[in-house]
Design a protein around this motif. Sequence first.
Motif, short mmCIF file in Angstrom:
data_model
loop_
_atom_site.label_atom_id
_atom_site.label_comp_id
_atom_site.label_asym_id
_atom_site.label_seq_id
_atom_site.Cartn_x
_atom_site.Cartn_y
_atom_site.Cartn_z
N ILE A 16 0.73 -1.12 0.04
CA ILE A 16 -0.07 0.00 0.17
C ILE A 16 0.94 1.18 0.19
CG2 ILE A 16 -1.65 1.32 1.43
CD1 ILE A 16 -2.92 -1.39 2.45
N LEU A 17 1.80 1.35 0.78
CA LEU A 17 2.76 2.41 0.71
C LEU A 17 3.34 2.65 -0.51
CD1 LEU A 17 4.27 2.12 4.44
CD2 LEU A 17 2.44 3.43 3.68
N ALA A 18 4.08 1.63 -1.01
CA ALA A 18 4.69 1.59 -2.14
C ALA A 18 3.81 2.18 -3.42
CB ALA A 18 5.23 0.13 -2.84
N VAL A 19 2.54 1.58 -3.35
CA VAL A 19 1.73 2.03 -4.66
C VAL A 19 1.08 3.43 -4.14
CG1 VAL A 19 -0.49 1.50 -5.55
CG2 VAL A 19 0.83 -0.20 -5.02
N THR A 20 1.00 4.07 -3.40
CA THR A 20 0.54 5.23 -3.13
C THR A 20 1.72 6.19 -3.22
OG1 THR A 20 0.65 5.04 -0.70
CG2 THR A 20 -1.51 4.51 -1.77
N GLY A 21 2.70 5.98 -2.98
CA GLY A 21 3.99 6.87 -2.99
C GLY A 21 4.19 7.53 -1.80
N ILE A 22 3.86 7.16 -0.83
CA ILE A 22 4.03 7.82 0.77
C ILE A 22 5.40 7.44 0.99
CG2 ILE A 22 3.55 7.83 3.19
CD1 ILE A 22 0.63 7.06 2.37
N LYS A 23 6.35 8.50 1.55
CA LYS A 23 7.73 8.40 1.84
C LYS A 23 8.05 9.03 2.99
CE LYS A 23 9.17 12.04 -1.12
NZ LYS A 23 9.89 12.90 -0.07
N PRO A 24 9.00 8.46 3.59
CA PRO A 24 9.55 9.40 4.79
C PRO A 24 10.19 10.64 4.25
CG PRO A 24 10.53 7.20 4.69
CD PRO A 24 9.80 7.28 3.49
N LYS A 25 10.26 11.62 5.07
CA LYS A 25 11.16 12.87 4.95
C LYS A 25 12.64 12.82 4.68
CE LYS A 25 8.41 16.50 7.44
NZ LYS A 25 8.43 17.42 8.25
N GLY A 26 12.82 13.50 3.63
CA GLY A 26 14.32 13.41 3.41
C GLY A 26 14.77 12.49 2.36
N THR A 27 13.84 11.59 1.82
CA THR A 27 14.26 10.48 0.99
C THR A 27 13.71 11.23 -0.64
OG1 THR A 27 11.94 9.70 0.85
CG2 THR A 27 13.67 8.72 2.36
N ARG A 28 14.38 10.60 -1.58
CA ARG A 28 13.94 11.03 -2.73
C ARG A 28 12.62 10.84 -3.49
NH1 ARG A 28 19.19 9.10 -6.38
NH2 ARG A 28 17.40 7.98 -7.47
N HIS A 29 12.26 11.85 -4.45
CA HIS A 29 10.75 11.48 -5.06
C HIS A 29 10.79 10.55 -6.16
CE1 HIS A 29 6.87 12.79 -5.87
NE2 HIS A 29 7.19 12.87 -7.08
N VAL A 30 10.21 9.56 -6.05
CA VAL A 30 10.16 8.55 -7.16
C VAL A 30 8.59 8.19 -7.72
CG1 VAL A 30 12.13 7.53 -6.78
CG2 VAL A 30 10.28 6.67 -5.86
N ALA A 31 7.64 8.90 -7.02
CA ALA A 31 5.99 8.35 -7.03
C ALA A 31 5.67 8.75 -8.49
CB ALA A 31 5.37 9.26 -6.18
N HIS A 32 6.20 9.73 -9.32
CA HIS A 32 5.82 9.91 -10.59
C HIS A 32 6.77 9.58 -11.58
CE1 HIS A 32 2.17 11.53 -9.05
NE2 HIS A 32 2.77 12.25 -8.23
N THR A 33 7.86 8.68 -11.43
CA THR A 33 8.83 8.38 -12.37
C THR A 33 8.18 7.19 -13.20
OG1 THR A 33 10.07 6.90 -10.88
CG2 THR A 33 10.69 9.35 -10.93
N ASN A 34 9.06 6.82 -14.50
CA ASN A 34 8.69 6.02 -15.18
C ASN A 34 8.86 4.46 -14.46
OD1 ASN A 34 7.88 7.32 -17.28
ND2 ASN A 34 9.82 7.05 -18.38
N LEU A 35 9.82 4.60 -13.47
CA LEU A 35 10.19 3.32 -12.74
C LEU A 35 9.17 2.99 -12.02
CD1 LEU A 35 12.45 1.35 -12.09
CD2 LEU A 35 13.50 2.87 -10.49
N MET A 36 8.61 3.71 -11.11
CA MET A 36 7.63 3.74 -10.23
C MET A 36 6.36 3.03 -11.16
SD MET A 36 6.99 3.59 -7.04
CE MET A 36 5.72 3.18 -6.22
N TRP A 37 6.01 3.53 -12.43
CA TRP A 37 4.82 3.17 -13.14
C TRP A 37 5.15 1.63 -13.44
CZ3 TRP A 37 0.33 5.07 -12.76
CH2 TRP A 37 0.24 6.52 -12.29
N MET A 38 6.38 1.43 -13.72
CA MET A 38 6.59 0.03 -14.02
C MET A 38 6.42 -1.05 -12.80
SD MET A 38 6.87 -0.13 -17.20
CE MET A 38 7.27 -1.65 -17.39
N ALA A 39 6.98 -0.47 -11.68
CA ALA A 39 6.74 -1.30 -10.41
C ALA A 39 5.33 -1.46 -10.24
CB ALA A 39 7.63 -0.43 -9.31
#
Length: 61
Positions: A16-39
């Motif tokens: 659920i956390l991976a699909v929604t893109g929720i992340k801890p503070k200070g980490t890199r943003h990957v929620a809207h990248t091509n790699l996240m869509w493939m995941a």
Amino acid sequence: MTWLGWLGLAVIITGILAVTGIKPKGTRHVAHTNLMWMARLALLAVLILVGYLAFQARSGG
């Protein structure tokens, strides 16, 4: 609850956390990248496969 139940709960929460893109503070943003869509696509394919196998096992086929 057995260790298998806890493991299943951890997998569900992580998914659920991976699909929604929720992340801890200070980490890199990957929620809207091509790699996240493939995941997400890979996760969907695995869910469909597991659902199909569970359906087949339940129907005795």
